[in-house]
Motif scaffolding. Structure first.
Motif, PDB file in Angstrom:
ATOM      1  N   ARG A   1       0.865  -1.177   0.000  1.00  0.00           N
ATOM      2  CA  ARG A   1       0.000   0.000   0.000  1.00  0.00           C
ATOM      3  C   ARG A   1       0.906   1.233   0.000  1.00  0.00           C
ATOM      4  O   ARG A   1       2.095   1.119   0.307  1.00  0.00           O
ATOM      5  CB  ARG A   1      -0.918   0.001   1.212  1.00  0.00           C
ATOM      6  CG  ARG A   1      -0.188   0.035   2.524  1.00  0.00           C
ATOM      7  CD  ARG A   1      -1.156   0.006   3.710  1.00  0.00           C
ATOM      8  NE  ARG A   1      -0.457  -0.195   4.952  1.00  0.00           N
ATOM      9  CZ  ARG A   1       0.212   0.739   5.609  1.00  0.00           C
ATOM     10  NH1 ARG A   1       0.290   1.950   5.134  1.00  0.00           N
ATOM     11  NH2 ARG A   1       0.829   0.472   6.741  1.00  0.00           N
ATOM     12  N   PRO A   2       0.365   2.405  -0.310  1.00  0.00           N
ATOM     13  CA  PRO A   2       1.188   3.608  -0.183  1.00  0.00           C
ATOM     14  C   PRO A   2       1.686   3.747   1.253  1.00  0.00           C
ATOM     15  O   PRO A   2       0.931   3.516   2.204  1.00  0.00           O
ATOM     16  CB  PRO A   2       0.213   4.737  -0.537  1.00  0.00           C
ATOM     17  CG  PRO A   2      -0.826   4.088  -1.389  1.00  0.00           C
ATOM     18  CD  PRO A   2      -0.969   2.697  -0.823  1.00  0.00           C
ATOM     19  N   GLY A   3       2.948   4.070   1.398  1.00  0.00           N
ATOM     20  CA  GLY A   3       3.520   4.204   2.730  1.00  0.00           C
ATOM     21  C   GLY A   3       5.015   4.426   2.660  1.00  0.00           C
ATOM     22  O   GLY A   3       5.559   4.751   1.602  1.00  0.00           O
TER      23      GLY A   3
ATOM     24  N   ILE B   1       2.703  15.228  -2.324  1.00  0.00           N
ATOM     25  CA  ILE B   1       1.733  14.429  -1.566  1.00  0.00           C
ATOM     26  C   ILE B   1       0.328  14.965  -1.851  1.00  0.00           C
ATOM     27  O   ILE B   1      -0.597  14.185  -2.079  1.00  0.00           O
ATOM     28  CB  ILE B   1       2.019  14.494  -0.051  1.00  0.00           C
ATOM     29  CG1 ILE B   1       3.371  13.879   0.252  1.00  0.00           C
ATOM     30  CG2 ILE B   1       0.920  13.826   0.735  1.00  0.00           C
ATOM     31  CD1 ILE B   1       3.368  12.437   0.614  1.00  0.00           C
ATOM     32  N   ALA B   2       0.166  16.278  -1.859  1.00  0.00           N
ATOM     33  CA  ALA B   2      -1.138  16.876  -2.138  1.00  0.00           C
ATOM     34  C   ALA B   2      -1.625  16.477  -3.534  1.00  0.00           C
ATOM     35  O   ALA B   2      -2.810  16.186  -3.724  1.00  0.00           O
ATOM     36  CB  ALA B   2      -1.067  18.393  -2.005  1.00  0.00           C
TER      37      ALA B   2
ATOM     38  N   ARG C   1      -3.600   9.821   2.831  1.00  0.00           N
ATOM     39  CA  ARG C   1      -3.813  10.814   3.880  1.00  0.00           C
ATOM     40  C   ARG C   1      -3.069  10.435   5.160  1.00  0.00           C
ATOM     41  O   ARG C   1      -2.569  11.310   5.863  1.00  0.00           O
ATOM     42  CB  ARG C   1      -5.308  10.989   4.147  1.00  0.00           C
ATOM     43  CG  ARG C   1      -5.991  11.761   3.021  1.00  0.00           C
ATOM     44  CD  ARG C   1      -7.448  11.971   3.283  1.00  0.00           C
ATOM     45  NE  ARG C   1      -8.036  12.837   2.268  1.00  0.00           N
ATOM     46  CZ  ARG C   1      -9.300  12.767   1.893  1.00  0.00           C
ATOM     47  NH1 ARG C   1     -10.125  11.892   2.439  1.00  0.00           N
ATOM     48  NH2 ARG C   1      -9.760  13.582   0.976  1.00  0.00           N
ATOM     49  N   GLU C   2      -2.998   9.129   5.450  1.00  0.00           N
ATOM     50  CA  GLU C   2      -2.220   8.666   6.608  1.00  0.00           C
ATOM     51  C   GLU C   2      -0.745   8.994   6.421  1.00  0.00           C
ATOM     52  O   GLU C   2      -0.075   9.442   7.345  1.00  0.00           O
ATOM     53  CB  GLU C   2      -2.381   7.156   6.794  1.00  0.00           C
ATOM     54  CG  GLU C   2      -3.699   6.721   7.366  1.00  0.00           C
ATOM     55  CD  GLU C   2      -3.812   5.213   7.435  1.00  0.00           C
ATOM     56  OE1 GLU C   2      -2.764   4.520   7.589  1.00  0.00           O
ATOM     57  OE2 GLU C   2      -4.931   4.701   7.348  1.00  0.00           O
ATOM     58  N   VAL C   3      -0.236   8.761   5.215  1.00  0.00           N
ATOM     59  CA  VAL C   3       1.168   9.074   4.913  1.00  0.00           C
ATOM     60  C   VAL C   3       1.397  10.573   5.085  1.00  0.00           C
ATOM     61  O   VAL C   3       2.377  10.997   5.694  1.00  0.00           O
ATOM     62  CB  VAL C   3       1.551   8.613   3.482  1.00  0.00           C
ATOM     63  CG1 VAL C   3       2.903   9.172   3.084  1.00  0.00           C
ATOM     64  CG2 VAL C   3       1.551   7.088   3.409  1.00  0.00           C
ATOM     65  N   GLN C   4       0.483  11.366   4.568  1.00  0.00           N
ATOM     66  CA  GLN C   4       0.601  12.829   4.677  1.00  0.00           C
ATOM     67  C   GLN C   4       0.666  13.234   6.140  1.00  0.00           C
ATOM     68  O   GLN C   4       1.510  14.050   6.529  1.00  0.00           O
ATOM     69  CB  GLN C   4      -0.598  13.487   3.980  1.00  0.00           C
ATOM     70  CG  GLN C   4      -0.512  15.005   3.956  1.00  0.00           C
ATOM     71  CD  GLN C   4      -1.722  15.608   3.269  1.00  0.00           C
ATOM     72  OE1 GLN C   4      -2.864  15.264   3.611  1.00  0.00           O
ATOM     73  NE2 GLN C   4      -1.491  16.483   2.316  1.00  0.00           N
TER      74      GLN C   4
ATOM     75  N   LEU D   1       4.005  12.202   7.765  1.00  0.00           N
ATOM     76  CA  LEU D   1       5.143  13.000   7.316  1.00  0.00           C
ATOM     77  C   LEU D   1       5.038  14.450   7.751  1.00  0.00           C
ATOM     78  O   LEU D   1       5.958  15.237   7.545  1.00  0.00           O
ATOM     79  CB  LEU D   1       5.272  12.925   5.788  1.00  0.00           C
ATOM     80  CG  LEU D   1       5.554  11.547   5.219  1.00  0.00           C
ATOM     81  CD1 LEU D   1       5.562  11.589   3.700  1.00  0.00           C
ATOM     82  CD2 LEU D   1       6.862  10.991   5.751  1.00  0.00           C
ATOM     83  N   GLY D   2       3.901  14.804   8.345  1.00  0.00           N
ATOM     84  CA  GLY D   2       3.729  16.168   8.832  1.00  0.00           C
ATOM     85  C   GLY D   2       3.464  17.173   7.729  1.00  0.00           C
ATOM     86  O   GLY D   2       3.647  18.363   7.910  1.00  0.00           O
ATOM     87  N   ALA D   3       3.025  16.691   6.568  1.00  0.00           N
ATOM     88  CA  ALA D   3       2.713  17.601   5.464  1.00  0.00           C
ATOM     89  C   ALA D   3       1.359  18.251   5.727  1.00  0.00           C
ATOM     90  O   ALA D   3       0.493  17.639   6.323  1.00  0.00           O
ATOM     91  CB  ALA D   3       2.683  16.819   4.152  1.00  0.00           C
ATOM     92  N   PRO D   4       1.163  19.475   5.272  1.00  0.00           N
ATOM     93  CA  PRO D   4      -0.143  20.111   5.460  1.00  0.00           C
ATOM     94  C   PRO D   4      -1.223  19.370   4.670  1.00  0.00           C
ATOM     95  O   PRO D   4      -0.952  18.845   3.597  1.00  0.00           O
ATOM     96  CB  PRO D   4       0.061  21.539   4.925  1.00  0.00           C
ATOM     97  CG  PRO D   4       1.278  21.492   4.094  1.00  0.00           C
ATOM     98  CD  PRO D   4       2.115  20.334   4.581  1.00  0.00           C
TER      99      PRO D   4
END
Length: 138
Positions: A47-49, A95-96, A126-129, A132-135
């Motif tokens: 999965r994405p991660g 990521i966005a 969204r979990e990855v975001q 990673l602390g991305a907005p």
């Protein structure tokens, strides 16, 4: 320290990693797993991660993957990623953009199953975001 084994990470563009490592943590589709030397052979989708690679010296590198396959064998671990980017190279915009694409996939889904799979991928991104602390994307 754990015994070393061969790890290769391949994306469509190039071979990103090919080295002896102590362990690798992989975001498998059924959950995270840790690969050490002598792991039982198996293959799984991812999965994405974030893949965490611990080198023989103990240094840890983190690489974002958008999915793909992981193949554990007596020879080591090979990861074939749809997309792979070192975490330090990730940009919030990237990521966005991935999340926006996933949102479009959910909206365009033609069947309940397609929509479920697309929503699952969106939730994982969204979990990855968040990790990673991305907005957050809007």
């Amino acid at each position: 320290m754990a015994e070393a084994f061969k790890f290769e990470l391949v994306s469509p563009e190039r071979l990103l990693v090919s080295e002896e490592v102590a362990q690798v943590v992989v975001p498998g589709s059924e959950g995270q797993f840790t690969m050490l030397k002598g792991h039982a052979p198996f293959m799984t989708t991812m999965r994405p991660g974030v893949i965490e690679v611990t080198g023989q010296s103990g240094t840890v590198s983190r690489i974002f993957v958008r999915g793909g396959f992981a193949d554990a064998s007596p020879a080591g671990l090979t990861v074939l990623a749809e997309m792979a980017v070192p975490v330090q190279d990730l940009k919030a915009e990237q990521i966005a953009r991935e999340i926006k694409n996933a949102e479009e996939d959910v909206a365009d889904a033609g069947s309940d199953e397609t929509k479920r799979v697309a929503q699952e991928k969106l939730d994982q991104l969204r979990e990855v975001q968040a990790a990673l602390g991305a907005p957050a994307a809007h």
